[in-house]
Write an enzyme that holds these catalytic residues in place. Structure first.
Site, PDB file in Angstrom:
ATOM      1  N   TYR A 261      52.644  43.373  10.525  1.00 44.60           N
ATOM      2  CA  TYR A 261      51.398  42.229  10.676  1.00 44.60           C
ATOM      3  C   TYR A 261      50.376  42.532   9.275  1.00 44.60           C
ATOM      4  CZ  TYR A 261      47.386  40.257  13.047  1.00 44.60           C
ATOM      5  OH  TYR A 261      46.459  39.401  13.241  1.00 44.60           O
TER       6      TYR A 261
ATOM      7  N   SER B 178      43.355  37.782   8.566  1.00 48.66           N
ATOM      8  CA  SER B 178      43.056  38.866   9.391  1.00 48.66           C
ATOM      9  C   SER B 178      42.324  39.892   8.774  1.00 48.66           C
ATOM     10  CB  SER B 178      44.181  39.264  10.079  1.00 48.66           C
ATOM     11  OG  SER B 178      44.266  40.650  10.806  1.00 48.66           O
TER      12      SER B 178
HETATM   13  P1  NAP Z   1      47.816  34.396  20.761  1.00 46.57           P
HETATM   14  O1  NAP Z   1      46.738  34.522  21.754  1.00 46.57           O
HETATM   15  O2  NAP Z   1      49.005  35.604  20.736  1.00 46.57           O
HETATM   16  O3  NAP Z   1      48.133  33.006  20.474  1.00 46.57           O
HETATM   17  C1  NAP Z   1      49.347  32.723  19.760  1.00 46.57           C
HETATM   18  C2  NAP Z   1      49.681  31.338  19.625  1.00 46.57           C
HETATM   19  O4  NAP Z   1      50.779  31.087  18.610  1.00 46.57           O
HETATM   20  C3  NAP Z   1      50.167  30.813  20.901  1.00 46.57           C
HETATM   21  O5  NAP Z   1      49.818  29.379  21.031  1.00 46.57           O
HETATM   22  C4  NAP Z   1      51.597  30.718  20.733  1.00 46.57           C
HETATM   23  O6  NAP Z   1      52.287  30.058  21.555  1.00 46.57           O
HETATM   24  C5  NAP Z   1      51.897  30.602  19.358  1.00 46.57           C
HETATM   25  N1  NAP Z   1      53.109  30.749  18.529  1.00 46.57           N
HETATM   26  C6  NAP Z   1      53.392  32.104  18.396  1.00 46.57           C
HETATM   27  N2  NAP Z   1      54.517  32.067  17.649  1.00 46.57           N
HETATM   28  C7  NAP Z   1      54.789  30.808  17.437  1.00 46.57           C
HETATM   29  C8  NAP Z   1      55.721  30.247  16.693  1.00 46.57           C
HETATM   30  N3  NAP Z   1      56.752  30.876  16.199  1.00 46.57           N
HETATM   31  N4  NAP Z   1      55.706  28.915  16.390  1.00 46.57           N
HETATM   32  C9  NAP Z   1      54.824  28.118  17.000  1.00 46.57           C
HETATM   33  N5  NAP Z   1      53.904  28.640  17.949  1.00 46.57           N
HETATM   34  C10 NAP Z   1      53.812  30.100  17.994  1.00 46.57           C
HETATM   35  O7  NAP Z   1      46.984  34.660  19.421  1.00 46.57           O
HETATM   36  P2  NAP Z   1      45.452  34.623  18.960  1.00 46.57           P
HETATM   37  O8  NAP Z   1      44.744  35.927  19.496  1.00 46.57           O
HETATM   38  O9  NAP Z   1      44.817  33.363  19.617  1.00 46.57           O
HETATM   39  O10 NAP Z   1      45.561  34.484  17.403  1.00 46.57           O
HETATM   40  C11 NAP Z   1      45.820  33.482  16.799  1.00 46.57           C
HETATM   41  C12 NAP Z   1      45.866  33.889  15.474  1.00 46.57           C
HETATM   42  O11 NAP Z   1      44.735  34.301  14.778  1.00 46.57           O
HETATM   43  C13 NAP Z   1      47.261  34.522  14.794  1.00 46.57           C
HETATM   44  O12 NAP Z   1      47.654  34.309  13.601  1.00 46.57           O
HETATM   45  C14 NAP Z   1      46.489  36.068  15.013  1.00 46.57           C
HETATM   46  O13 NAP Z   1      47.239  36.810  13.871  1.00 46.57           O
HETATM   47  C15 NAP Z   1      45.107  35.759  14.354  1.00 46.57           C
HETATM   48  N6  NAP Z   1      44.174  36.514  14.672  1.00 46.57           N
HETATM   49  C16 NAP Z   1      43.890  36.962  15.838  1.00 46.57           C
HETATM   50  C17 NAP Z   1      42.924  37.880  15.975  1.00 46.57           C
HETATM   51  C18 NAP Z   1      42.297  38.401  17.351  1.00 46.57           C
HETATM   52  O14 NAP Z   1      41.627  39.388  17.291  1.00 46.57           O
HETATM   53  N7  NAP Z   1      42.868  37.878  18.464  1.00 46.57           N
HETATM   54  C19 NAP Z   1      42.106  38.423  14.931  1.00 46.57           C
HETATM   55  C20 NAP Z   1      42.687  38.094  13.444  1.00 46.57           C
HETATM   56  C21 NAP Z   1      43.740  37.023  13.414  1.00 46.57           C
HETATM   57  P3  NAP Z   1      53.868  30.077  22.001  1.00 46.57           P
HETATM   58  O15 NAP Z   1      54.127  31.747  22.240  1.00 46.57           O
HETATM   59  O16 NAP Z   1      54.067  29.601  23.257  1.00 46.57           O
HETATM   60  O17 NAP Z   1      54.676  29.757  20.922  1.00 46.57           O
HETATM   61  C1  GCO Z   2      45.163  45.301  16.049  1.00 45.57           C
HETATM   62  C2  GCO Z   2      44.492  44.020  16.351  1.00 45.57           C
HETATM   63  C3  GCO Z   2      44.142  43.355  14.907  1.00 45.57           C
HETATM   64  C4  GCO Z   2      43.497  41.676  15.434  1.00 45.57           C
HETATM   65  C5  GCO Z   2      43.022  41.248  14.464  1.00 45.57           C
HETATM   66  C6  GCO Z   2      41.884  41.692  13.392  1.00 45.57           C
HETATM   67  O1  GCO Z   2      45.990  45.709  16.775  1.00 45.57           O
HETATM   68  O2  GCO Z   2      44.337  45.999  15.657  1.00 45.57           O
HETATM   69  O3  GCO Z   2      45.507  43.013  17.087  1.00 45.57           O
HETATM   70  O4  GCO Z   2      45.176  43.235  14.242  1.00 45.57           O
HETATM   71  O5  GCO Z   2      44.528  40.974  15.823  1.00 45.57           O
HETATM   72  O6  GCO Z   2      44.386  40.704  13.296  1.00 45.57           O
HETATM   73  O7  GCO Z   2      41.587  41.071  12.579  1.00 45.57           O
END
Ligand code: NAP
Ligand code: GCO
Length: 263
Positions: free
Chosen positions: A157, A144
């Protein structure tokens, strides 16, 4: 010839039911990989199986909480039995809690770290022996911007994702000699359910203030989409990146490079 093909490879994507995990799994499938994915809830896994099927992808879905060692061991055994040895692990599953640190309970902090940092440790520890036995493998940890930066309310986080960056570098260091490459993908601000609260249209029809803030901080001038991560994921999962190890590939529209637009 540069070969991005994943034909014959088995990829396990944690949290692959929607969002970034789904997009990465879709991309790996498009490059020829066989796809396994997991999440905590049966209904989510079943819906995702239908969603993959609608795209012509015959994915294998499992209910598994990445923080539960026994469930993870069972998951890896099932994938090995049904698809073959895991060649590619994508540690994508993650949660976020946006709470001011001094108002955050220790249990809330611990839950974020358990899922976002200890989960990837448990998953990697479960698949590395098989990777060693088959001559190598790929581990991709979804980090992230908070692996590099802090933000109010994100103490747990940021601590977890900062730790995940260093876990990535340590796996690379400890297992690079077994032809295992461990790298991170660092998505910027991506439009998924996790960030939906930051993009909600206000009652007066205006943009959420955070939405406007991110657009001003991002040279690309937009939020990323999960599909923006597709190519970088295939790159890190394929043989073309065999000499790339311990790196975090930021896919952020330039936000980490930019001081931000003058108001
Ligand atoms: P999301 O929409 O909240 O999806 C999270 C996924 O993880 C869901 O499939 C959820 O399914 C699963 N999950 C959560 N806890 C779990 C557990 N204990 N065991 C197994 N599965 C689990 O998240 P996203 O935005 O796609 O993000 C995916 C990854 O990218 C995360 O690691 C997040 O921190 C990272 N990320 C996101 C962003 C962003 O801007 N969206 C940016 C940087 C990094 P269930 O709840 O059904 O288990
Ligand atoms: C926030 C966002 C970010 C993104 C991501 C950025 O609350 O600032 O959720 O944390 O999820 O991790 O890389």
């Amino acid at each position: 010839m540069v070969d991005f093909s994943l034909k014959g490879k088995v990829a396990l994507v944690t949290g692959g039911t929607y969002g970034i995990g789904f997009a990465i799994a879709k991309a790996l499938a498009g490059a020829g990989a066989k796809i396994a994915f997991n999440a905590r809830h049966r209904e989510g896994v079943d819906k995702a199986l239908a969603d993959y099927g609608a795209l012509g992808i015959k994915a294998h879905g499992y209910v598994c909480d990445v923080t539960d060692e026994n469930q993870v061991q069972e998951l890896v055994g099932k994938v090995n039995g049904e698809l073959g040895h895991i060649n590619i692990l994508v540690n994508n599953a993650g949660i976020i809690k946006r709470i001011p640190m001094c108002e955050m309970g220790v249990d809330e902090f611990r839950q974020v770290v358990d899922i976002d940092l200890i989960g990837p440790f448990i998953m990697a520890r479960a698949v590395i022996p098989g990777m060693i036995s088959q001559g190598g493998g790929k581990i991709i940890n979804v980090c992230s911007l908070m692996s590099e930066l802090g933000r109010e309310t994100l103490s747990a986080y940021a601590a977890a994702k900062g730790g995940l960056k260093m876990l990535t570098k340590n796996i690379a260091s400890e297992y690079g000699g077994y032809n295992i490459q461990c790298n991170g993908i660092g998505p910027g601000y991506i439009a998924t359910p996790q960030t939906a609260p930051l993009r909600e249209t206000q009652a007066d029809g205006s943009r959420h203030p955070f939405d406007s803030f991110i657009l001003a901080k991002t040279p690309a001038g937009r939020w990323g989409t999960p599909d923006d991560l597709a190519g970088p994921a295939v790159f890190l999962a394929s043989g073309v990146s065999d000499f790339v190890n311990g790196q975090i590939l930021y896919v952020d529209g330039g936000i980490l490079a930019y001081i931000g637009k003058q108001p």
